[in-house]
Enzyme design. Structure first.
Site, PDB file in Angstrom:
ATOM      1  N   LYS A 195     -12.999   1.947  12.371  1.00  0.00           N
ATOM      2  CA  LYS A 195     -12.157   2.680  13.335  1.00  0.00           C
ATOM      3  C   LYS A 195     -11.192   3.584  12.582  1.00  0.00           C
ATOM      4  O   LYS A 195     -10.274   3.116  11.918  1.00  0.00           O
ATOM      5  CB  LYS A 195     -11.347   1.737  14.226  1.00  0.00           C
ATOM      6  CG  LYS A 195     -10.735   2.514  15.400  1.00  0.00           C
ATOM      7  CD  LYS A 195      -9.539   1.857  16.037  1.00  0.00           C
ATOM      8  CE  LYS A 195      -8.218   2.253  15.448  1.00  0.00           C
ATOM      9  NZ  LYS A 195      -7.854   3.682  15.587  1.00  0.00           N
ATOM     10  N   GLU A 198      -6.768   7.671  15.549  1.00  0.00           N
ATOM     11  CA  GLU A 198      -7.180   8.558  16.650  1.00  0.00           C
ATOM     12  C   GLU A 198      -6.819  10.012  16.347  1.00  0.00           C
ATOM     13  O   GLU A 198      -7.354  10.923  16.947  1.00  0.00           O
ATOM     14  CB  GLU A 198      -6.601   8.073  17.981  1.00  0.00           C
ATOM     15  CG  GLU A 198      -5.314   8.710  18.437  1.00  0.00           C
ATOM     16  CD  GLU A 198      -4.071   8.199  17.712  1.00  0.00           C
ATOM     17  OE1 GLU A 198      -4.186   7.220  16.947  1.00  0.00           O
ATOM     18  OE2 GLU A 198      -2.995   8.792  17.921  1.00  0.00           O
ATOM     19  N   GLY A 248      -2.655   1.052   6.363  1.00  0.00           N
ATOM     20  CA  GLY A 248      -1.724   1.632   7.330  1.00  0.00           C
ATOM     21  C   GLY A 248      -0.338   1.079   7.129  1.00  0.00           C
ATOM     22  O   GLY A 248       0.036   0.682   6.013  1.00  0.00           O
ATOM     23  N   GLY A 253       0.109  -4.064   9.674  1.00  0.00           N
ATOM     24  CA  GLY A 253      -0.514  -5.029   8.757  1.00  0.00           C
ATOM     25  C   GLY A 253      -0.093  -6.457   9.092  1.00  0.00           C
ATOM     26  O   GLY A 253      -0.924  -7.374   9.143  1.00  0.00           O
ATOM     27  N   GLU A 270      -3.834  -2.678   2.701  1.00  0.00           N
ATOM     28  CA  GLU A 270      -3.169  -1.658   1.875  1.00  0.00           C
ATOM     29  C   GLU A 270      -2.060  -1.091   2.735  1.00  0.00           C
ATOM     30  O   GLU A 270      -2.329  -0.331   3.677  1.00  0.00           O
ATOM     31  CB  GLU A 270      -4.142  -0.517   1.526  1.00  0.00           C
ATOM     32  CG  GLU A 270      -5.264  -0.890   0.604  1.00  0.00           C
ATOM     33  CD  GLU A 270      -4.768  -1.259  -0.763  1.00  0.00           C
ATOM     34  OE1 GLU A 270      -3.689  -0.799  -1.170  1.00  0.00           O
ATOM     35  OE2 GLU A 270      -5.457  -2.046  -1.419  1.00  0.00           O
ATOM     36  N   CYS A 304       1.097   6.602   0.810  1.00  0.00           N
ATOM     37  CA  CYS A 304       1.645   5.281   0.495  1.00  0.00           C
ATOM     38  C   CYS A 304       2.194   5.249  -0.928  1.00  0.00           C
ATOM     39  O   CYS A 304       3.117   4.517  -1.240  1.00  0.00           O
ATOM     40  CB  CYS A 304       0.589   4.204   0.687  1.00  0.00           C
ATOM     41  SG  CYS A 304      -0.917   4.497  -0.239  1.00  0.00           S
ATOM     42  N   GLU A 404      10.170   3.431   4.183  1.00  0.00           N
ATOM     43  CA  GLU A 404       9.170   4.459   3.900  1.00  0.00           C
ATOM     44  C   GLU A 404       9.412   5.654   4.824  1.00  0.00           C
ATOM     45  O   GLU A 404       9.214   5.551   6.037  1.00  0.00           O
ATOM     46  CB  GLU A 404       7.785   3.848   4.157  1.00  0.00           C
ATOM     47  CG  GLU A 404       6.651   4.657   3.613  1.00  0.00           C
ATOM     48  CD  GLU A 404       5.317   3.955   3.817  1.00  0.00           C
ATOM     49  OE1 GLU A 404       5.107   3.348   4.881  1.00  0.00           O
ATOM     50  OE2 GLU A 404       4.482   4.031   2.904  1.00  0.00           O
TER      51      GLU A 404
HETATM   52  P1  NDP Z   1      -0.559   2.499  11.786  1.00  0.00           P
HETATM   53  O1  NDP Z   1      -0.401   1.393  10.843  1.00  0.00           O
HETATM   54  O2  NDP Z   1       0.124   2.452  13.100  1.00  0.00           O
HETATM   55  O3  NDP Z   1      -2.123   2.730  12.097  1.00  0.00           O
HETATM   56  C1  NDP Z   1      -3.153   2.650  11.129  1.00  0.00           C
HETATM   57  C2  NDP Z   1      -4.463   2.326  11.837  1.00  0.00           C
HETATM   58  O4  NDP Z   1      -4.364   1.056  12.498  1.00  0.00           O
HETATM   59  C3  NDP Z   1      -4.832   3.325  12.909  1.00  0.00           C
HETATM   60  O5  NDP Z   1      -6.240   3.469  12.949  1.00  0.00           O
HETATM   61  C4  NDP Z   1      -4.313   2.645  14.157  1.00  0.00           C
HETATM   62  O6  NDP Z   1      -4.913   3.106  15.335  1.00  0.00           O
HETATM   63  C5  NDP Z   1      -4.673   1.207  13.872  1.00  0.00           C
HETATM   64  N1  NDP Z   1      -3.909   0.235  14.644  1.00  0.00           N
HETATM   65  C6  NDP Z   1      -2.714   0.404  15.274  1.00  0.00           C
HETATM   66  N2  NDP Z   1      -2.336  -0.751  15.851  1.00  0.00           N
HETATM   67  C7  NDP Z   1      -3.303  -1.668  15.588  1.00  0.00           C
HETATM   68  C8  NDP Z   1      -3.472  -3.048  15.902  1.00  0.00           C
HETATM   69  N3  NDP Z   1      -2.572  -3.732  16.589  1.00  0.00           N
HETATM   70  N4  NDP Z   1      -4.583  -3.673  15.459  1.00  0.00           N
HETATM   71  C9  NDP Z   1      -5.501  -3.019  14.726  1.00  0.00           C
HETATM   72  N5  NDP Z   1      -5.399  -1.714  14.398  1.00  0.00           N
HETATM   73  C10 NDP Z   1      -4.298  -1.042  14.818  1.00  0.00           C
HETATM   74  O7  NDP Z   1      -0.182   3.794  11.062  1.00  0.00           O
HETATM   75  P2  NDP Z   1       0.113   5.175  11.727  1.00  0.00           P
HETATM   76  O8  NDP Z   1      -1.083   5.959  11.512  1.00  0.00           O
HETATM   77  O9  NDP Z   1       0.594   5.146  13.110  1.00  0.00           O
HETATM   78  O10 NDP Z   1       1.374   5.590  10.852  1.00  0.00           O
HETATM   79  C11 NDP Z   1       2.642   4.998  11.077  1.00  0.00           C
HETATM   80  C12 NDP Z   1       3.348   4.715   9.797  1.00  0.00           C
HETATM   81  O11 NDP Z   1       2.540   3.889   8.977  1.00  0.00           O
HETATM   82  C13 NDP Z   1       3.613   5.925   8.947  1.00  0.00           C
HETATM   83  O12 NDP Z   1       4.771   6.575   9.325  1.00  0.00           O
HETATM   84  C14 NDP Z   1       3.711   5.319   7.589  1.00  0.00           C
HETATM   85  O13 NDP Z   1       4.994   4.827   7.357  1.00  0.00           O
HETATM   86  C15 NDP Z   1       2.739   4.196   7.621  1.00  0.00           C
HETATM   87  N6  NDP Z   1       1.443   4.493   7.029  1.00  0.00           N
HETATM   88  C16 NDP Z   1       1.149   3.994   5.810  1.00  0.00           C
HETATM   89  C17 NDP Z   1      -0.045   4.285   5.217  1.00  0.00           C
HETATM   90  C18 NDP Z   1      -0.402   3.787   3.887  1.00  0.00           C
HETATM   91  O14 NDP Z   1      -1.346   4.302   3.290  1.00  0.00           O
HETATM   92  N7  NDP Z   1       0.254   2.804   3.380  1.00  0.00           N
HETATM   93  C19 NDP Z   1      -1.025   5.130   5.849  1.00  0.00           C
HETATM   94  C20 NDP Z   1      -0.636   5.616   7.146  1.00  0.00           C
HETATM   95  C21 NDP Z   1       0.542   5.275   7.699  1.00  0.00           C
HETATM   96  P3  NDP Z   1      -4.307   4.331  16.173  1.00  0.00           P
HETATM   97  O15 NDP Z   1      -3.170   4.899  15.415  1.00  0.00           O
HETATM   98  O16 NDP Z   1      -5.458   5.250  16.286  1.00  0.00           O
HETATM   99  O17 NDP Z   1      -3.874   3.773  17.488  1.00  0.00           O
END
Ligand code: NDP
Length: 508
Positions: A195, A198, A248, A253, A270, A304, A404
């Site tokens: 997945k 979005e 994410g 996480g 991660e 990240c 962050e």
């Molecule tokens: P998220 O952690 O919210 O989302 C990452 C992925 O997880 C997306 O595909 C999201 O789907 C999915 N997701 C969201 N909620 C759930 C859940 N309950 N169970 C399973 N999967 C889920 O990151 P965002 O993209 O919204 O970014 C928000 C913040 O996260 C950023 O501002 C940043 O601080 C951090 N981030 C860190 C990253 C890293 O590499 N360490 C990478 C990206 C973000 P969807 O969003 O499509 O609903």
């Protein structure tokens, strides 16, 4: 400060009109399908507002079907039973197809994420090499043996694919991050449900097309498009899923760890970072400033590994700040489709507000904004752009020092002694990466040993190789990607104990 002091790249109508709007669907059991509900959503470019893709909005039904397809494909051995060498050949074929399609993948990566096109092309090239590296591991899945258990016993340790894996990825490096997971899962013999975020579905769907073209059996890799709720939630709780690999935010996480607890799945995470770079007085300040500017503005800081927390010795703080500010003014930022651009757009208006909130909050708490500190409108572009920003006189208790920001924003703190610097480094809840700048190898080595981080860079920042593992400690994650660890994460260990001959009774 006048924005004339910055290196701005305006938009060009010619470059914005080349791409067709994509219609993206799910890949389930080898078929491209729309959502049962018929629902779709749109993704517009964060730099121009132009429509990039119309995306099938998946729900529970699509997630269930994809998990069921992956389960069948794993259980009947159509992928796990074939020799590792054949899986390796498949992964190499995908790598070649990624190379052939690099320009198209990079274009959609840029249009959906807002990252600069030259950077996107480099990432896609790097991703192809990761697929090739994973292929070498597929040739080399080996366990262990124990031949010193006595004359009538032989022990073997087998490595087996863990099963069905859920791979959930974010928006900041959509193609690169799925390429840090999927080829290793496939090399191990696992089947997958993927997945993407979005906001950035397009290049994961293009990857799906390449997998089909390369001949992947139906059901081995499935892609479901849509939101974390409900798809991600289903992918982390369903009993037919054996493992979740997620990249994410730390908040999601932690929610995933809780969600997987009921069925006790293996979890690999991660997550975020607040990565410090410590600059000692004997450092080469020019090199350090160059790396700092790269480390904080790369991918507009939506990274990240962003080197967003500078901890500089107070004797050289002013000199370093001057160099960093001067270099920051030179960084070309603006239109992501211009090949000169090094810093592109911010992913969404909401995220831009969050970045700005951190900067304004720090200013209110007494920090000094040396450069930037505001969003900016650029000619010919209708999107979100945030000025390269340097915030000095940051103190350890400020939010900007600990959380962050995920934007092009540098925080500068100062220290007096080595011990104080290490305490600041390790004071954060995160532990992804850390860096040290010093001409003294003893200082660098001592730092490398004492810093609580998954990766330590000495006199450099953010180099990365498929051969080297990557991941975090503390609240930056669990497990490692890349290197040999990349495949180990997707392998289960089975112990086999074999009695040789019938020389001894078992019990009575
Ligand atoms: P998220 O952690 O919210 O989302 C990452 C992925 O997880 C997306 O595909 C999201 O789907 C999915 N997701 C969201 N909620 C759930 C859940 N309950 N169970 C399973 N999967 C889920 O990151 P965002 O993209 O919204 O970014 C928000 C913040 O996260 C950023 O501002 C940043 O601080 C951090 N981030 C860190 C990253 C890293 O590499 N360490 C990478 C990206 C973000 P969807 O969003 O499509 O609903």
């Amino acid at each position: 400060m006048s924005t004339h002091d910055l290196t701005l790249i305006a938009g060009s109508a010619a470059t914005n009109n080349e791409a067709q709007v994509l219609s993206l669907r799910h890949l389930i059991d080898g078929e491209w399908v729309s959502s049962a509900s018929g629902e779709t959503f749109e993704r517009r470019s964060p730099s121009t507002g132009q429509l990039v893709s119309s995306v099938a909005k998946g729900g529970m039904a699509e997630a269930e079907q994809a998990i069921a397809a992956a389960r069948r494909a794993f259980d009947d051995g159509r992928w796990s039973d074939i020799p590792g060498a054949d899986r390796a050949k498949f992964l190499n074929k995908v790598a070649d197809l990624i190379d052939e399609n690099r320009a198209r993948i990079a274009l959609y990566e840029t249009l959906e994420s807002g990252k600069p096109i030259a950077q996107a092309e480099a990432e896609i090239q790097g991703a192809a090499d990761i697929w090739r590296y994973a292929a070498t591991l597929a040739w080399n899945i080996r366990g262990d043996s124990q031949n010193a258990l006595g004359p009538d016993m032989l022990g073997m340790v087998l490595k087996e694919p863990i099963g069905v894996v859920s791979l959930i990825t974010p928006w900041n490096f959509p193609f690169l991050i799925i390429s840090q997971k999927l080829p290793f899962a496939l090399a191990a013999g696992c089947t997958a449900v993927v997945k993407p975020s979005e906001m950035t579905s397009a290049t994961t769907v293009i990857l799906g097309e390449l997998l089909v073209e390369a001949g992947l059996p139906a059901g081995v890799a499935n892609i479901v498009l849509g939101y974390g709720d409900p798809i991600g939630a289903m992918m982390t709780t369903h009993p037919d899923v054996d493992m979740v690999s997620f990249t994410g935010s730390t908040a999601v996480g932690k929610a995933i760890v809780a969600a997987t607890a009921k069925t006790l799945k293996k979890v690999s995470l991660e997550l975020g970072g607040k990565n410090p770079q410590v600059i000692f007085p004997d450092a080469d300040l020019d090199q350090a400033a160059d790396a700092i500017v790269f480390g904080v503005y790369f991918n507009a800081g939506e990274c990240c590994n962003s080197g967003s927390r500078i901890i500089v010795h107070e004797d050289v703080a002013d000199a370093l700040n001057d160099k960093v500010v001067a270099l920051s003014r030179k960084v070309p930022f603006g239109d992501p489709l211009n090949r000169e651009t090094k810093v592109g757009a911010i992913i969404s208006p909401e995220h831009q507000s969050k970045i700005d909130g951190y900067v304004k909050g720090a200013a209110r708490e007494g920090a000094e904004v040396l450069l930037g500190g505001a969003a900016i409108e650029l000619d010919g572009l209708d999107g979100q752009f945030y000025q390269p920003t340097v915030v000095a006189s940051v103190t350890p208790e400020m939010a900007i020092a600990n959380e962050e920001v995920f934007g092009p924003v540098l925080s500068v703190l100062t220290f007096k002694t080595f011990e104080e610097a290490i305490a600041l480094v390790n004071g954060a809840s995160y532990g992804l990466s850390a860096g040290v700048w010093s001409e003294n190898v003893h200082t660098c080595l001592e730092f490398a040993r004492k810093a609580q981080a998954g990766t330590v860079w000495t006199n450099t920042w953010m180099d990365g190789f498929p051969e080297l593992p990557f991941g975090g400690v503390k609240e930056s994650g669990l497990g490692r990607e890349l290197g040999h660890n990349g495949i180990d994460e997707f392998l289960e260990t089975k112990t086999v104990q074999m009695r040789i001959g019938k020389t001894r009774q078992m019990w009575v």
